[in-house]
Design a protein around this motif. Structure first.
Motif, mmCIF file in Angstrom:
data_model
loop_
_atom_site.group_PDB
_atom_site.id
_atom_site.type_symbol
_atom_site.label_atom_id
_atom_site.label_comp_id
_atom_site.label_asym_id
_atom_site.label_seq_id
_atom_site.Cartn_x
_atom_site.Cartn_y
_atom_site.Cartn_z
ATOM 1 N N ASP A 171 10.884 -10.640 32.540
ATOM 2 C CA ASP A 171 10.340 -10.728 33.850
ATOM 3 C C ASP A 171 10.869 -12.146 34.653
ATOM 4 O OD1 ASP A 171 9.269 -8.483 33.258
ATOM 5 O OD2 ASP A 171 7.041 -9.344 32.870
ATOM 6 N N SER A 172 10.748 -13.159 33.878
ATOM 7 C CA SER A 172 11.146 -14.309 34.412
ATOM 8 C C SER A 172 12.691 -14.805 33.934
ATOM 9 C CB SER A 172 10.390 -15.629 33.788
ATOM 10 O OG SER A 172 10.240 -15.555 32.304
ATOM 11 N N GLY A 173 13.348 -13.616 33.710
ATOM 12 C CA GLY A 173 15.003 -13.807 33.579
ATOM 13 C C GLY A 173 15.865 -14.098 34.380
ATOM 14 N N THR A 174 17.120 -14.163 33.824
ATOM 15 C CA THR A 174 18.231 -14.445 35.101
ATOM 16 C C THR A 174 18.172 -13.559 36.117
ATOM 17 O OG1 THR A 174 19.464 -15.314 33.208
ATOM 18 C CG2 THR A 174 20.687 -14.963 35.038
ATOM 19 N N LEU A 175 18.157 -12.135 35.862
ATOM 20 C CA LEU A 175 18.421 -11.164 36.724
ATOM 21 C C LEU A 175 17.252 -11.025 37.767
ATOM 22 C CD1 LEU A 175 19.932 -8.575 37.664
ATOM 23 C CD2 LEU A 175 18.559 -7.166 36.103
ATOM 24 N N ASN A 176 16.192 -11.295 37.402
ATOM 25 C CA ASN A 176 15.078 -11.257 38.405
ATOM 26 C C ASN A 176 15.054 -12.473 39.315
ATOM 27 O OD1 ASN A 176 13.619 -8.777 38.158
ATOM 28 N ND2 ASN A 176 12.440 -9.593 36.401
ATOM 29 N N ALA A 177 15.586 -13.581 38.679
ATOM 30 C CA ALA A 177 15.928 -15.073 39.419
ATOM 31 C C ALA A 177 16.894 -14.713 40.672
ATOM 32 C CB ALA A 177 16.259 -16.171 38.522
ATOM 33 N N ILE A 178 18.037 -14.076 40.135
ATOM 34 C CA ILE A 178 18.970 -13.618 41.237
ATOM 35 C C ILE A 178 18.464 -12.774 42.255
ATOM 36 C CG2 ILE A 178 21.220 -12.314 41.455
ATOM 37 C CD1 ILE A 178 21.840 -13.142 38.784
ATOM 38 N N TRP B 265 12.059 -4.976 33.957
ATOM 39 C CA TRP B 265 13.002 -4.084 33.564
ATOM 40 C C TRP B 265 12.795 -3.560 32.100
ATOM 41 C CZ3 TRP B 265 16.686 -2.857 36.935
ATOM 42 C CH2 TRP B 265 16.947 -3.771 38.108
ATOM 43 N N LEU B 266 12.515 -4.283 31.151
ATOM 44 C CA LEU B 266 12.181 -3.923 29.867
ATOM 45 C C LEU B 266 10.937 -3.125 29.859
ATOM 46 C CD1 LEU B 266 12.838 -7.240 27.944
ATOM 47 C CD2 LEU B 266 14.333 -5.425 28.099
#
Length: 295
Positions: A140-147, A158-159
């Motif tokens: 949830d607070s990962g790289t993809l959501n940051a992008i 996503w997970l």
């Protein structure tokens, strides 16, 4: 005649010596490969367990475990999830690996020496490291959501909402380099004079790909597909670390279901029966790929 017989005896003696040298390898193959398979087959017909009444005595129960398999709805779900995971991973690894190999074909050594190790980095990583990296990327607070937030889009769980997609993409990233290396080797073996002749005849890139390149590397495609199939069927650490087979049963594949039955529910006999499904699926795909490259 005596000379001929003597030469035949000499040849037979040499073959006998070579056969003797193979005995240690045959013994190791039997102990570490054939014997475990035979034990797995046998245990799948037993009530082998780690706890409870069944742990006291090992009894042969025939097809009871397999009858339970056909009635268990989780088995059907895990088979379907395994096939989805397998097909998605195969398509992604094959297409992306072939695309990268085509893009790197005929490039200078400096570019290939830089791009190659970058792509190989994902493949040489242990599966658990890949799982942790991809979990961090998709969380949830990962790289993809940051992008996504940086371009003013809403973050996605996503997970939780797309668990199968996340593990498929993670496995594609992990295994693409292997396909790329196989296709690079095959593309380097395509005769350059055929490509030059096609270029002189005015053949377009798409026509050259369909009519020249793919027919010349079809055996490599089949072999690479078979190897990727067998490795993908056995993927456990990546899925277990990222989703644990969940949420619910959305990513419950056969290796995960087998592990839960054998080492969480302690029903080793039932777990080995599930593993036989994996073995049968692997055999079916292997036979199919072998027939494709029969010539």
């Amino acid at each position: 005649m005596r000379a001929v017989n003597a030469s035949k005896k000499g040849i037979l003696a040499e073959e006998a010596k070579k056969s003797v040298l193979l005995i240690p390898a045959v013994i190791m193959l039997a102990v570490f490969f054939v014997l475990p398979i035979l034990l797995t087959v046998y245990y799948s017909f037993t009530n082998l367990a780690l706890t409870g009444e069944n742990a006291k005595t090992l009894d042969f129960i025939g097809l009871e475990n397999y009858g339970k398999l056909f009635k268990d709805p989780s088995v059907q779900i895990s088979i379907l999830n395994t096939l989805i995971f397998l097909i998605g991973s195969l398509i992604g690894q094959q297409v992306l690996g072939f695309t990268l190999a085509i893009l790197m074909k005929n490039k200078n050594k400096i570019f290939r020496s830089f791009a190659g190790p970058c792509i190989l980095a994902g493949w040489v990583m242990p599966e658990i490291v890949v799982a942790l990296c991809c979990s961090t990327f998709f969380m949830d607070s990962g790289t993809l959501n940051a992008i996504l937030q940086s371009i003013h889009l809403k973050p996605v769980e996503w997970l939780y909402k797309f668990p199968m997609l996340t593990i498929v993409l993670s496995n594609i990233w992990h295994g693409t380099a292997f396909s790329m290396m196989n296709f690079q080797s095959a593309l380097d073996g395509v005769p350059s004079d055929i490509e030059d002749a096609a270029k002189v005849d005015g053949t377009g890139r798409f026509q050259k790909l369909i009519c020249i390149i793919l027919p010349n590397i079809k055996n490599t495609i089949a072999t690479n597909t078979m190897l990727n199939t067998l490795s993908t069927l056995g993927v456990f650490g990546l899925i277990y670390t990222m989703t644990g087979g969940g949420p619910g049963t959305k990513t419950l594949t056969l290796p995960i279901f087998m592990y839960k039955q054998a080492f969480v529910s302690y029903q080793l006999g039932y777990g080995t029966a599930i593993s036989m499904i994996l073995l049968v699926i692997g055999i079916i795909f292997s036979v199919a790929y072998t027939r494709l490259t029969k010539e």
